[in-house]
Scaffold this active site. Structure first.
Site, PDB file in Angstrom:
ATOM      1  CB  ALA A  76      -0.916  -0.007   1.221  1.00 30.19           C
ATOM      2  CE  LYS A 112      -0.814   0.345   4.971  1.00 35.38           C
ATOM      3  NZ  LYS A 112      -0.327  -0.346   6.187  1.00 35.38           N
ATOM      4  CG  ASP A 114       7.542  -4.014  10.597  1.00 28.67           C
ATOM      5  OD1 ASP A 114       8.758  -4.251  10.718  1.00 28.67           O
ATOM      6  OD2 ASP A 114       7.050  -3.549   9.555  1.00 28.67           O
TER       7      ASP A 114
END
Length: 534
Positions: free
Chosen positions: A142, A164, A299
């Site tokens: 994305a 997004k 992450d």
């Protein structure tokens, strides 16, 4: 046959790219690779006349592999990021190199982004946003735009937001590459026994499941919403709020964050932020999320963290999340705390109590192996000690004692390595252990308190009660089935003997007479459990 041809064509292209980057070494070094694949290595390394002749291979082995995967596109980037969490498959050194794999691609055109937003939200752009910027960040799945909302009934004020948008056609592209991954994994499992211990099909399935979640931005929005609730009272950490009115499967809208990127240390220092506090905060926030909530951002590198004007860490990009259950949380907390206290026998006992190491192994031999890994780190400067890497070494030791790989714990360990890197970027002399100790100690005191243990016992008793409450229904169904079989003959002439049906009915009568005794026994058992806990 068509699937095989398609897969071979895609994998041949991938092998050519790996060969040009001199990144075929993971296959060359694996004894588990079938000879047919190894025989293709020279072909993959050949350079055809029409191909670019410049030298593409540079850097370390892991850097070359990361570069090749990035060149191969979104599915291979995600494969590399996934393998970075599995040192048990590719080795710790290569996994560390892949941790730095950058997920950055060129953005797709603005006209396409506007079309996708309108399709996803079912309205013209001008009715949704008063302003929509060009892409400010673009990754494999994305890209992100800055926008300003128009007033609506649910949100009467205009607000700055981040939007997004999934890449066009990304689902099909991932689907094609995943088909090739599955074909290769099935081929290897079917034709080469030594590789089966790596469970290649299971690995690809895990990757496919992860990608499937990332392809629906509503699921990422839900992860953000859940973590926002979990951390609502945390002083030093926050999560952007989701704009559900402007969120769909392919479009996600969230609060715009005004902050300094965690990667810009100079700007943070110039703004007067306490760098030592930030180093401590990122470690403690991560451990709180993992141990307290069992739900953590997997992450959490500098690119996904900002620091706002109040000095709070703000996380973005919740596409990769980790979950660990209550038992795993207790296991990890006790292990880490035991290591801090250098109580290796207790750490060994935890492994045996959790059932992770077979009871046939020696607890004291295991404790000795743990000591051999942990003792060398004590007394070294704090900046040289990594809790995450220590856990990686411990997991390697546990394999020698037949502990089965637990992917959720490996993901936690790899994320800890990344978070430690962020902490040391804030403060190069940061002491990871000093930051972790109060969080782990507080969690253990809370969870080991008698009240908490009674609560756990009560939950277990409730679950047992629910199981027992279904017992009459199960037996009733069994009785009805038996009587039906006794009255009906199938095409082969098989009939249950009437005496069997009579015995089932007699068993039901005995069960009904014993029911009060069963519940009395359960109550007594529950009382004994609570008494032992106290």
């Amino acid at each position: 046959m068509l699937r095989t041809v398609r897969s071979l064509a895609r994998l041949t292209r991938a092998a050519r790219v790996l060969g040009r980057h001199d990144a075929l070494f993971p296959l060359e070094l694996r004894e588990e690779m079938p000879a047919i694949l190894l025989a293709l290595m020279p072909l993959a390394k050949m350079r055809l006349p029409f191909e670019n002749t410049r030298q593409e291979a540079s850097g370390t082995a892991g850097e070359r592999l990361a570069s090749a995967l990035a060149a191969l596109g979104p599915a291979y980037i995600k494969l590399g990021q996934f393998l970075a969490t599995r040192p048990d498959i590719i080795g710790s050194e290569l996994a560390d190199d892949l941790t730095m794999l950058q997920d950055k691609l060129a953005p797709f055109p603005m006209e396409e982004a506007r079309r996708l937003i309108e399709e996803g939200l079912g309205k013209p752009i001008d009715e949704i946003f008063g302003f929509l910027s060009d892409p400010i960040a673009a990754a494999s799945i994305a890209q992100v735009h800055r926008a300003r909302t128009r007033a609506s009934e649910s949100h009467p004020e205009e607000r700055d937001v981040a939007v997004k948008v999934l890449r066009p056609g990304i689902e099909r592209r991932f689907g094609d590459d995943l088909e090739s991954f599955f074909w290769a994994a099935e081929f290897i499992e079917r034709n080469h026994a030594p590789a089966r211990r790596l469970r290649p099909v299971e690995i690809v399935q895990t990757l496919a499941d992860s990608v499937k979640l990332e392809m629906d931005l509503r699921l990422e929005a839900a992860a953000m919403s859940e973590m926002a609730e979990n951390t609502a009272k945390d002083a030093g950490f926050r999560v952007p709020q989701i704009d559900w009115e402007r969120t769909s499967k392919r479009v996600m809208t969230m609060e715009w964050i005004e902050g300094i990127p965690a990667s810009d240390r100079a700007a943070l220092a110039a703004a007067g932020h306490d760098m030592k506090r930030l180093g401590r905060q990122v470690i403690q926030s991560f451990l709180l999320h993992a141990m307290r909530d069992g739900f953590f951002h997997a992450d959490m590198h500098q690119g996904n963290l900002f620091v706002d004007a109040e000095g709070r860490l703000v996380a973005v990009d919740f596409g990769i999340m980790g979950r660990i259950g209550p038992n795993e949380r207790r296991f990890m907390a006790e292990i880490l705390y035991g290591l801090i206290m250098r109580d290796y026998v207790r750490v060994a006992e935890i492994h045996f109590e959790a059932g992770y190491v077979p009871g046939s192994k020696s607890k004291y031999a295991f404790a000795q192996a743990l000591r051999s890994v942990a003792e060398p780190i004590f007394g070294r400067p704090a900046r040289e000690v990594s809790m995450g890497k220590l856990l990686a070494q411990l997991f390697q030791v546990t394999e020698q004692f037949d502990m089965r790989t637990r992917p959720e714990l490996l993901l936690l360990q790899k994320t800890m390595v990344v978070v430690e890197g962020v902490a040391r970027d804030f403060d190069p002399d940061h002491n990871i252990w000093e930051s972790a100790e109060p969080v782990l100690k507080a969690w253990m005191v809370e969870r080991m308190a008698p009240e908490a243990r009674i609560e756990e016992a009560a939950a277990g008793a409730l679950q047992l009660g629910r199981m027992m409450s279904h017992l009459p229904e199960v037996l009733d169904r069994a009785e009805r089935t038996a009587r039906l079989l006794a009255e009906n003959v199938d095409e082969d002439g098989v009939r249950i003997h009437p005496s069997s049906a009579d015995r089932i009915a007699e068993a039901r009568e005995r069960r009904e007479r014993r029911s009060p005794l069963i519940w009395l026994a359960i109550g007594a058992l529950g009382a004994l459990l609570i008494a032992n806990l106290l």
